[in-house]
Design an enzyme around this catalytic site. Structure first.
Site, PDB file in Angstrom:
ATOM      1  N   TYR A  26       0.833  -1.162   0.049  1.00 11.55           N
ATOM      2  CA  TYR A  26      -0.209   0.043  -0.148  1.00 11.55           C
ATOM      3  C   TYR A  26       0.896   1.219   0.226  1.00 11.55           C
ATOM      4  O   TYR A  26       0.324   2.354  -0.522  1.00 11.55           O
ATOM      5  CB  TYR A  26      -0.942  -0.165   1.264  1.00 11.55           C
ATOM      6  CG  TYR A  26      -1.815   1.365   1.328  1.00 11.55           C
ATOM      7  CD1 TYR A  26      -2.826   1.588   0.547  1.00 11.55           C
ATOM      8  CD2 TYR A  26      -1.292   2.113   2.299  1.00 11.55           C
ATOM      9  CE1 TYR A  26      -3.537   2.669   0.711  1.00 11.55           C
ATOM     10  CE2 TYR A  26      -2.236   3.340   2.525  1.00 11.55           C
ATOM     11  CZ  TYR A  26      -3.150   3.625   1.775  1.00 11.55           C
ATOM     12  OH  TYR A  26      -3.774   4.553   1.734  1.00 11.55           O
ATOM     13  N   VAL A  83      -5.406  -2.092   8.453  1.00 13.72           N
ATOM     14  CA  VAL A  83      -6.650  -2.996   8.215  1.00 13.72           C
ATOM     15  C   VAL A  83      -6.802  -3.116   6.775  1.00 13.72           C
ATOM     16  O   VAL A  83      -6.437  -2.433   6.107  1.00 13.72           O
ATOM     17  CB  VAL A  83      -8.061  -1.864   8.609  1.00 13.72           C
ATOM     18  CG1 VAL A  83      -9.388  -2.681   8.336  1.00 13.72           C
ATOM     19  CG2 VAL A  83      -8.027  -1.669  10.160  1.00 13.72           C
ATOM     20  N   GLY A  89     -13.339   1.523   6.598  1.00 13.95           N
ATOM     21  CA  GLY A  89     -14.602   2.283   6.729  1.00 13.95           C
ATOM     22  C   GLY A  89     -15.519   1.732   7.547  1.00 13.95           C
ATOM     23  O   GLY A  89     -16.722   1.983   7.591  1.00 13.95           O
ATOM     24  N   GLY A  93     -10.315   0.417  12.563  1.00 14.04           N
ATOM     25  CA  GLY A  93      -9.012   1.300  12.945  1.00 14.04           C
ATOM     26  C   GLY A  93      -9.307   2.124  13.961  1.00 14.04           C
ATOM     27  O   GLY A  93      -8.327   2.030  15.100  1.00 14.04           O
ATOM     28  N   SER A  94     -10.570   2.448  14.271  1.00 17.96           N
ATOM     29  CA  SER A  94     -11.195   3.407  15.397  1.00 17.96           C
ATOM     30  C   SER A  94     -10.771   2.412  16.734  1.00 17.96           C
ATOM     31  O   SER A  94     -10.313   2.672  17.841  1.00 17.96           O
ATOM     32  CB  SER A  94     -12.090   3.805  15.339  1.00 17.96           C
ATOM     33  OG  SER A  94     -12.240   4.759  14.299  1.00 17.96           O
ATOM     34  N   TYR A 127      -6.167  10.169  11.964  1.00 18.61           N
ATOM     35  CA  TYR A 127      -5.371  10.799  13.075  1.00 18.61           C
ATOM     36  C   TYR A 127      -5.673  11.856  13.896  1.00 18.61           C
ATOM     37  O   TYR A 127      -5.657  11.923  15.132  1.00 18.61           O
ATOM     38  CB  TYR A 127      -3.785  10.629  13.108  1.00 18.61           C
ATOM     39  CG  TYR A 127      -3.331   9.119  12.678  1.00 18.61           C
ATOM     40  CD1 TYR A 127      -3.449   8.108  13.094  1.00 18.61           C
ATOM     41  CD2 TYR A 127      -2.496   8.781  11.651  1.00 18.61           C
ATOM     42  CE1 TYR A 127      -3.324   6.701  12.878  1.00 18.61           C
ATOM     43  CE2 TYR A 127      -1.984   7.645  10.919  1.00 18.61           C
ATOM     44  CZ  TYR A 127      -2.357   6.737  11.897  1.00 18.61           C
ATOM     45  OH  TYR A 127      -1.969   5.364  11.358  1.00 18.61           O
ATOM     46  N   GLU A 137       7.370  19.942  12.030  1.00 22.88           N
ATOM     47  CA  GLU A 137       8.600  20.424  12.162  1.00 22.88           C
ATOM     48  C   GLU A 137       9.934  19.604  12.357  1.00 22.88           C
ATOM     49  O   GLU A 137      10.746  19.776  11.646  1.00 22.88           O
ATOM     50  CB  GLU A 137       8.822  21.147  13.809  1.00 22.88           C
ATOM     51  CG  GLU A 137      10.024  21.974  14.010  1.00 22.88           C
ATOM     52  CD  GLU A 137       9.994  22.615  15.423  1.00 22.88           C
ATOM     53  OE1 GLU A 137      10.867  23.286  15.765  1.00 22.88           O
ATOM     54  OE2 GLU A 137       8.961  22.534  16.174  1.00 22.88           O
TER      55      GLU A 137
END
Length: 146
Positions: A26, A83, A89, A93-94, A127, A137
């Site tokens: 990916y 995932v 979706g 992931g959450s 995120y 930075e």
């Protein structure tokens, strides 16, 4: 969709490595993967992993380790949150991220840190929605010529 999150065991290393390879594909970086199942087995004391399963099939992972940063102390470093594409979706992931936050709290970490590629806008948004600050930075610096 019923998802079970569970801590990985040694027998899961082939599936974890398969997910690592899928993530590398990916990210267009498969040619840079030098790790192996054998190496992961030999180095299993250096990382932890939670897996997401659906109907007994491993469909996602959160691979992490603990690090120490002089400015904040003990931290959880989330190296890979992945995932499988066909399950994205669906808040998996959450769920994995919430598990990592729970682990960080339970382990009394001062910070949960991760990296995200600058072109991965969907991950960056995920995120940000999860409460992460995206640092503009600092640069990554790697030395790999051992």
């Amino acid at each position: 969709m019923k998802i079970e999150l569970r801590k990985a065991t040694d027998k899961d290393i082939p599936a974890i490595f398969g997910l690592i390879r899928e993530l590398a594909i990916y990210e267009d970086g498969l040619d840079r993967v030098t790790n192996s199942e054998e190496q992961m087995q030999a180095e299993k004391d250096f990382y932890n992993c939670y897996l997401a399963e659906h109907d007994g099939k491993i469909i996602g992972m959160a691979l992490y380790y603990f690090a120490y940063y002089t400015w904040v102390g003990k931290s959880l470093y989330l190296d890979d949150l992945f995932v499988k594409e066909e399950y994205r979706g669906k808040k998996i992931g959450s769920q994995l991220m919430q598990k990592m936050m729970d682990v960080a709290r339970e382990e009394k970490c001062s910070r949960l840190r991760l990296q995200v590629l600058n072109w991965n806008s969907s991950a960056i948004e995920f995120y940000k929605k999860s409460g992460f600050m995206i640092d503009q930075e600092w640069y990554n610096c790697d030395y790999i010529d051992f």
